[in-house]
Scaffold this active site. Structure first.
Site, PDB file in Angstrom:
ATOM      1  N   SER A 113       5.235   4.305  -6.804  1.00  0.00           N
ATOM      2  CA  SER A 113       5.389   3.478  -5.540  1.00  0.00           C
ATOM      3  C   SER A 113       6.308   4.251  -4.968  1.00  0.00           C
ATOM      4  O   SER A 113       6.340   4.769  -3.501  1.00  0.00           O
ATOM      5  CB  SER A 113       5.550   2.105  -5.916  1.00  0.00           C
ATOM      6  OG  SER A 113       5.880   1.582  -4.653  1.00  0.00           O
ATOM      7  N   GLN A 114       7.590   4.427  -5.429  1.00  0.00           N
ATOM      8  CA  GLN A 114       8.917   4.813  -4.767  1.00  0.00           C
ATOM      9  C   GLN A 114       8.510   6.446  -4.508  1.00  0.00           C
ATOM     10  O   GLN A 114       9.088   7.068  -3.628  1.00  0.00           O
ATOM     11  CB  GLN A 114       9.957   4.292  -5.274  1.00  0.00           C
ATOM     12  CG  GLN A 114      10.408   2.948  -4.966  1.00  0.00           C
ATOM     13  CD  GLN A 114      10.629   2.710  -3.613  1.00  0.00           C
ATOM     14  OE1 GLN A 114      11.183   3.340  -2.900  1.00  0.00           O
ATOM     15  NE2 GLN A 114      10.499   1.525  -3.207  1.00  0.00           N
TER      16      GLN A 114
ATOM     17  N   HIS B  86      17.412   2.580  -8.208  1.00  0.00           N
ATOM     18  CA  HIS B  86      17.737   1.396  -8.943  1.00  0.00           C
ATOM     19  C   HIS B  86      18.741   1.381  -9.935  1.00  0.00           C
ATOM     20  O   HIS B  86      18.519   2.501 -10.472  1.00  0.00           O
ATOM     21  CB  HIS B  86      16.391   0.421  -9.564  1.00  0.00           C
ATOM     22  CG  HIS B  86      16.769  -0.864 -10.240  1.00  0.00           C
ATOM     23  ND1 HIS B  86      17.596  -1.762  -9.646  1.00  0.00           N
ATOM     24  CD2 HIS B  86      16.182  -1.423 -11.129  1.00  0.00           C
ATOM     25  CE1 HIS B  86      17.503  -2.639 -10.256  1.00  0.00           C
ATOM     26  NE2 HIS B  86      16.671  -2.520 -11.366  1.00  0.00           N
TER      27      HIS B  86
ATOM     28  N   GLU C  70      14.438 -11.042  -7.961  1.00  0.00           N
ATOM     29  CA  GLU C  70      13.168 -10.873  -8.319  1.00  0.00           C
ATOM     30  C   GLU C  70      12.666 -11.939  -9.260  1.00  0.00           C
ATOM     31  O   GLU C  70      11.605 -12.483  -9.233  1.00  0.00           O
ATOM     32  CB  GLU C  70      12.978  -9.499  -9.123  1.00  0.00           C
ATOM     33  CG  GLU C  70      13.098  -8.437  -8.404  1.00  0.00           C
ATOM     34  CD  GLU C  70      13.408  -6.933  -9.372  1.00  0.00           C
ATOM     35  OE1 GLU C  70      13.089  -5.821  -8.486  1.00  0.00           O
ATOM     36  OE2 GLU C  70      13.632  -7.128 -10.534  1.00  0.00           O
TER      37      GLU C  70
ATOM     38  N   SER D  77       4.461 -27.160  12.968  1.00  0.00           N
ATOM     39  CA  SER D  77       4.427 -28.563  13.513  1.00  0.00           C
ATOM     40  C   SER D  77       5.773 -29.445  13.123  1.00  0.00           C
ATOM     41  O   SER D  77       6.306 -29.010  12.392  1.00  0.00           O
ATOM     42  CB  SER D  77       2.982 -29.186  13.282  1.00  0.00           C
ATOM     43  OG  SER D  77       3.112 -29.530  11.819  1.00  0.00           O
TER      44      SER D  77
END
Length: 347
Positions: A35-36, A116, A203, A260
């Site tokens: 992914s990264q 990370h 997470e 609403s």
């Protein structure tokens, strides 16, 4: 509980605060093409960097890299002579990769970059003192990092400098962030500790763990009360994106302005009954487990013993009624399937 607080405002950076030339002439090895990894590699290459992709031979990442026009190398070959090594393999693989591939090739002045801080902060990896250790952590999934870059925008990111023997670690982090497009949106300077602990906490309590548990419990409550699973899915799962999009665009105030009066009143009067004081107590316990390293040790042990708990939980989750009903309903909504396919095609 481990107390820790920083009173100072974080430092913010943008493209004008850095210079892409700091890495433009260096040999960059991007290890991992998930992914990264795919997003960083492609964005850096298109920004003008000299990038080599390192992937496990014969893997899905290898085939994906070839499909994207790369001539991938093995992990060991990719790091040879690299000036900047980006580590984008999963957390539980990084220690082994470091010991067998990266560490034997390191020389003074090399920069190792992470997306990370898990492996560094929890001591899985102990770099020698003569190499730079930095972080560029986009606050979004890789396919979004890639998509927004191509659109001329970017995903905000965190940057951190764990070791800076050369004196230019921040300049390199800023240059990398510019190269992937993150500096277009903005960068926050942090530490490996803060990024890792806050990321795990988010997470586990909100983004993934808390949200999935809340959605599943609400779905089960309606179905057990006799409501159709399809209606329960739409009310408790499908519409969640619409609400989160409003909060993303303008905060909780904008979301409440957009719904609403009935929904707003129910939100403010019933929400605290669902997420009450006992939830915050549990969150504090989870944070303490993260800060103390208990979660990290548990996760490392899980991977060392065959991942039996994770596999069991994955199977249980896949069998849940909300997944079977959801798959049927999503098949009726081509725009949802198209969005997922687009993300998968981007990596």
């Amino acid at each position: 509980m481990i107390g820790w607080n920083t009173a100072a405002m974080p430092k913010l950076f943008y493209e004008s605060d850095g210079d892409f030339s700091a890495i433009a002439g260096r040999k960059i090895a991007v290890l991992g093409y998930g992914s990264q990894g795919h997003a960083h590699a492609l964005n850096l290459k298109e920004s003008g960097a000299n990038v080599t992709v390192g992937v496990r031979a014969g893997s899905d990442g290898w085939r994906r890299a070839e499909a994207h026009g790369w001539s991938p190398q093995t992990l060991a070959d990719a790091v040879q002579g690299a000036d900047v090594i980006g580590v984008f393999v999963p957390d539980h693989i990084q220690k082994s990769l470091w010991e067998t591939v990266i560490a034997p090739t390191l020389r003074p002045g090399v920069t190792v970059l992470f997306a990370h801080g898990f492996a560094i902060h929890f001591g899985q990896i102990a770099p020698p003192a003569d190499v730079n250790v930095i972080m560029v952590a986009p606050k979004g999934p890789g396919h979004l990092v890639r998509r927004l870059y191509k659109e001329g925008a970017g995903v905000p990111a965190l940057i951190a400098m764990h070791q800076d023997p050369t004196g230019d670690a921040r300049a390199l982090a800023l240059a990398w962030a510019i190269g992937i497009g993150a500096a277009r949106a903005g960068l926050i300077e942090t530490t490996f500790r803060e990024e890792t602990e806050s990321d795990l906490f988010g997470e586990q309590t909100v983004l993934c763990g808390g949200t999935t548990a809340l959605v599943q419990a609400a779905f089960e409550t309606l179905v057990e009360a006799g409501y159709s699973p399809e209606i329960a899915y739409f009310e408790c799962m499908h519409e969640l994106k619409l609400i989160v999009d409003l909060m993303y665009e303008g905060g909780m105030d904008w979301m409440r302005y957009s719904i609403s009066d009935t929904a707003e009143y129910g939100d403010m009067t019933r929400g605290p009954r669902v997420i009450g004081p006992e939830v915050k107590v549990a969150m504090k316990e989870i944070l303490e487990e993260i800060q103390s390293g208990q979660f990290a040790r548990e996760f490392v042990a899980e991977n060392q013993t065959g991942r039996s708990v994770l596999k069991m939980l994955r199977e249980r989750g896949a069998r849940h009624q909300i997944e079977t009903v959801g798959a049927e309903l999503r098949a009726m909504m081509p725009f949802v399937s198209t969005a997922r396919q687009k993300a998968e095609d981007e990596g």
